[in-house]
Motif scaffolding. Structure first.
Motif, mmCIF file in Angstrom:
data_model
loop_
_atom_site.group_PDB
_atom_site.id
_atom_site.type_symbol
_atom_site.label_atom_id
_atom_site.label_comp_id
_atom_site.label_asym_id
_atom_site.label_seq_id
_atom_site.Cartn_x
_atom_site.Cartn_y
_atom_site.Cartn_z
ATOM 1 N N MET A 169 2.229 -14.834 13.969
ATOM 2 C CA MET A 169 1.258 -15.225 12.930
ATOM 3 C C MET A 169 0.218 -14.114 12.769
ATOM 4 O O MET A 169 -0.249 -13.541 13.746
ATOM 5 N N TYR A 170 -0.132 -13.845 11.523
ATOM 6 C CA TYR A 170 -1.083 -12.787 11.209
ATOM 7 C C TYR A 170 -2.504 -13.325 11.344
ATOM 8 O O TYR A 170 -2.945 -14.160 10.568
ATOM 9 N N VAL A 171 -3.211 -12.840 12.366
ATOM 10 C CA VAL A 171 -4.609 -13.225 12.576
ATOM 11 C C VAL A 171 -5.489 -12.138 11.986
ATOM 12 O O VAL A 171 -5.395 -10.970 12.354
ATOM 13 N N ARG A 172 -6.352 -12.506 11.074
ATOM 14 C CA ARG A 172 -7.179 -11.514 10.373
ATOM 15 C C ARG A 172 -8.434 -11.177 11.188
ATOM 16 O O ARG A 172 -9.562 -11.427 10.765
ATOM 17 N N ASP A 173 -8.202 -10.641 12.376
ATOM 18 C CA ASP A 173 -9.326 -10.179 13.189
ATOM 19 C C ASP A 173 -9.464 -8.673 13.017
ATOM 20 O O ASP A 173 -8.826 -8.071 12.142
ATOM 21 N N THR A 174 -10.291 -8.052 13.822
ATOM 22 C CA THR A 174 -10.538 -6.613 13.702
ATOM 23 C C THR A 174 -9.936 -5.904 14.905
ATOM 24 O O THR A 174 -10.166 -6.297 16.048
ATOM 25 N N ILE A 175 -9.160 -4.869 14.626
ATOM 26 C CA ILE A 175 -8.464 -4.136 15.682
ATOM 27 C C ILE A 175 -8.962 -2.698 15.725
ATOM 28 O O ILE A 175 -9.497 -2.164 14.745
ATOM 29 N N ALA A 176 -8.779 -2.065 16.874
ATOM 30 C CA ALA A 176 -9.192 -0.671 17.037
ATOM 31 C C ALA A 176 -8.232 0.016 17.991
ATOM 32 O O ALA A 176 -7.646 -0.615 18.876
ATOM 33 N N ALA A 177 -8.064 1.324 17.808
ATOM 34 C CA ALA A 177 -7.197 2.107 18.692
ATOM 35 C C ALA A 177 -7.461 3.582 18.468
ATOM 36 O O ALA A 177 -8.025 3.990 17.443
ATOM 37 N N ILE A 178 -7.044 4.395 19.436
ATOM 38 C CA ILE A 178 -7.075 5.850 19.288
ATOM 39 C C ILE A 178 -5.828 6.261 18.511
ATOM 40 O O ILE A 178 -4.712 5.905 18.898
ATOM 41 N N SER A 179 -6.010 6.992 17.421
ATOM 42 C CA SER A 179 -4.882 7.339 16.556
ATOM 43 C C SER A 179 -4.357 8.749 16.775
ATOM 44 O O SER A 179 -3.372 9.134 16.149
ATOM 45 N N THR A 180 -5.001 9.522 17.629
ATOM 46 C CA THR A 180 -4.524 10.869 17.917
ATOM 47 C C THR A 180 -3.839 10.884 19.284
ATOM 48 O O THR A 180 -3.994 9.968 20.078
ATOM 49 N N ALA A 181 -3.073 11.945 19.513
ATOM 50 C CA ALA A 181 -2.288 12.038 20.737
ATOM 51 C C ALA A 181 -3.186 12.111 21.968
ATOM 52 O O ALA A 181 -4.309 12.618 21.913
ATOM 53 N N VAL A 182 -2.668 11.604 23.079
ATOM 54 C CA VAL A 182 -3.399 11.644 24.341
ATOM 55 C C VAL A 182 -3.549 13.088 24.807
ATOM 56 O O VAL A 182 -2.629 13.891 24.689
ATOM 57 N N GLY A 183 -4.742 13.419 25.328
ATOM 58 C CA GLY A 183 -4.972 14.766 25.840
ATOM 59 C C GLY A 183 -6.080 15.463 25.081
ATOM 60 O O GLY A 183 -6.715 14.890 24.188
ATOM 61 N N GLU A 184 -6.310 16.706 25.450
ATOM 62 C CA GLU A 184 -7.364 17.484 24.808
ATOM 63 C C GLU A 184 -6.866 18.095 23.501
ATOM 64 O O GLU A 184 -5.717 18.519 23.399
ATOM 65 N N GLY A 185 -7.758 18.132 22.520
ATOM 66 C CA GLY A 185 -7.409 18.703 21.229
ATOM 67 C C GLY A 185 -8.656 19.020 20.440
ATOM 68 O O GLY A 185 -9.781 18.737 20.862
ATOM 69 N N GLY A 186 -8.462 19.589 19.268
ATOM 70 C CA GLY A 186 -9.600 19.962 18.447
ATOM 71 C C GLY A 186 -10.342 18.770 17.900
ATOM 72 O O GLY A 186 -11.559 18.829 17.679
ATOM 73 N N ILE A 187 -9.623 17.666 17.682
ATOM 74 C CA ILE A 187 -10.246 16.487 17.085
ATOM 75 C C ILE A 187 -9.590 15.234 17.642
ATOM 76 O O ILE A 187 -8.412 15.236 18.010
ATOM 77 N N GLY A 188 -10.352 14.178 17.748
ATOM 78 C CA GLY A 188 -9.836 12.879 18.148
ATOM 79 C C GLY A 188 -10.268 11.842 17.127
ATOM 80 O O GLY A 188 -11.356 11.946 16.545
ATOM 81 N N ILE A 189 -9.418 10.848 16.884
ATOM 82 C CA ILE A 189 -9.726 9.837 15.860
ATOM 83 C C ILE A 189 -9.597 8.447 16.455
ATOM 84 O O ILE A 189 -8.576 8.113 17.070
ATOM 85 N N VAL A 190 -10.630 7.646 16.273
ATOM 86 C CA VAL A 190 -10.597 6.231 16.612
ATOM 87 C C VAL A 190 -10.557 5.465 15.300
ATOM 88 O O VAL A 190 -11.420 5.657 14.437
ATOM 89 N N ARG A 191 -9.553 4.624 15.155
ATOM 90 C CA ARG A 191 -9.362 3.877 13.898
ATOM 91 C C ARG A 191 -9.705 2.406 14.129
ATOM 92 O O ARG A 191 -9.309 1.818 15.145
#
Length: 455
Positions: free
Chosen positions: A1-23
């Protein structure tokens, strides 16, 4: 069932990099982002505009990182919900802390593929397009990437939609005849209905026929290089890779272990496996290499049977040909720069390509032969190629075709009109399994569970 709550996650690859994105996606995206982000300019977060500022811990005011934040008000977003993306420095700790702050402010950690699943459930994309997202990420050649992009853009869905339209027309026509039998229109039923069903069947045939080519572009193929010692197997591997990967010497039996590399051959992702030279030997290490070689031949999609064109076809060659058995294979007659002495036996019926790993002669023809062994003459230019590439899609389309063929047979046999809609509904449901309109929840869960978290 689709629960219309709010979700979050890291969208970039694990590890060090030039930029990281949390969605973040869901109804509380903007309040959560506003609670942890302090913009440098007045006005706060505005839809589809980047804002520069600091991410802070709202509990104690500590600075976490400077960041660029973009807010996308639904439905004009990836998920058709309110979405916020926080772009910060790409360190493992900093993105983890920002994600933790979002979770502390009321978001839930997203499940694998949940952002794309919400895009599907909210009607932004169909299931074919959703699955293509992961194919785009995992593509290994330009051709496989183009095929995945075509599916993501909906080009395959459009072809499936034409099939659906033909089935819906036929179903509506037949049900109208059942509901209004007093209207004398059944004289033209076969002509009108079959006129819609026939193109749908033809499109199903074309889609099913193109599955093998679509699958190998998406998944790639395995090709084993087999032959007796010193015929040039390792030289061939190096030539196809365009780099010195395997040791090449004049000493027979140099290769003792399996060497595996992935190479792009005319747009086709190919896993090449160089094997030990196959022959009788008293050396235990070489015996083990030969055993591994013989074990991998039956598992390959294609075998490159390399023979020395400058010497006679011997007992070791014959033993390898026997080991190949019914597997698809190409005979690679190496050392074409030397005098040709090898006479292939009648049992050696595979296509023959003469090459020289020393001069490079014949190598382009060999690459084409490898490609044609899987693409069967179809153009591999992914910019023009639209095809089914997943077994799930193929199986559903096979069911749809079977149901339509049953409908046509029953119609022509004069079966009771009230029984005809059954096959049409079955066909419609099967087509819907591909696009997600009639796909069971457990199948959806299995599909999206294969996605990475944050996508």
């Amino acid at each position: 069932m689709y629960v219309r709550d709010t979700i979050a996650a890291i969208s970039t690859a694990v590890g060090e990099g030039g930029i990281g994105i949390v969605r973040i996606s869901g109804p509380a995206s903007l309040p959560i982002a506003s609670s942890i982000f302090r913009a440098k300019s007045n006005g706060g977060l505005k839809s589809h505009r980047f804002s520069y500022g600091d991410v802070v811990n709202p509990g104690n005011g500590d600075l976490v990182d400077e960041a660029m934040v973009v807010y996308m008000k639904g439905p004009n977003s990836y998920t058709r919900e309110d979405v916020v993306e926080i772009q910060c420095h790409g360190g493992t700790l900093v993105v983890s802390r920002i994600l933790s702050l979002a979770l502390e402010q009321g978001a839930r950690l997203a499940e694998p593929g949940e952002f794309t699943k919400r895009a599907f459930l909210n009607g932004r994309i169909d299931l074919v397009q959703a699955e293509a997202v992961m194919d785009v990420i995992s593509s290994r050649t330009d051709a496989s990437l183009a095929l995945a992009q075509h599916q993501r853009e909906g080009l395959l869905s459009k072809r499936i939609s034409t099939v659906k339209e033909g089935i819906v027309y036929a179903l509506a026509y037949v049900e109208a005849l059942i509901d209004f039998p007093e209207d004398d229109v059944d004289v033209a039923v076969e002509t009108d209905v079959l006129g819609k069903v026939a193109p749908a069947l033809a499109e199903l045939d074309a889609l099913i026929e193109g599955f093998d080519e679509g699958r190998v572009l998406r998944e790639g193929v395995s090709v084993v290089i087999a032959g007796k010692p010193n015929v040039g197997k390792s030289s061939l591997l190096n030539t196809l890779l365009k780099e010195k990967r395997a040791i090449v010497t004049s000493v027979p039996g140099t290769t003792r272990d399996l060497i595996e590399e992935v190479v792009n051959i005319n747009g086709l992702p190919v896993k090449l496996l160089d094997t030990a030279g196959i022959r009788e030997s008293e050396d235990q290490v070489e015996q083990e290499g030969v055993r591994l070689s013989l074990d991998r031949i039956p598992k390959a999609d294609l075998v490159l049977f390399v023979v020395d064109g400058s010497s006679e076809f011997g007992d070791d060659d014959a033993a390898i040909l026997q080991a190949i058995g019914n597997k698809s294979y190409l005979v690679v007659r190496n050392k074409a720069d030397l005098q040709v002495n090898a006479v292939l036996p009648e049992a050696c019926t595979g296509p023959v390509v003469a090459i020289s790993t020393l001069t490079g002669d014949g190598v382009p023809e060999l690459r084409n032969a490898i490609t044609n062994a899987f693409m069967h003459g179809h153009a591999i230019d992914g910019r023009e190629f639209v095809a089914v590439s997943k077994a799930r899609h193929r199986d559903a389309l096979l069911k749809a075709r079977g149901s339509l063929q049953s409908f046509v047979a029953n119609l022509e046999a004069g079966v009771n009109m009230e029984l005809l809609p059954v096959d049409l509904r079955d066909a419609l449901n099967a087509v819907g399994e591909v696009t997600g309109e009639t796909t069971a929840d457990d199948v959806l869960d299995r599909i999206f569970s294969s996605f990475c978290i944050g996508k």
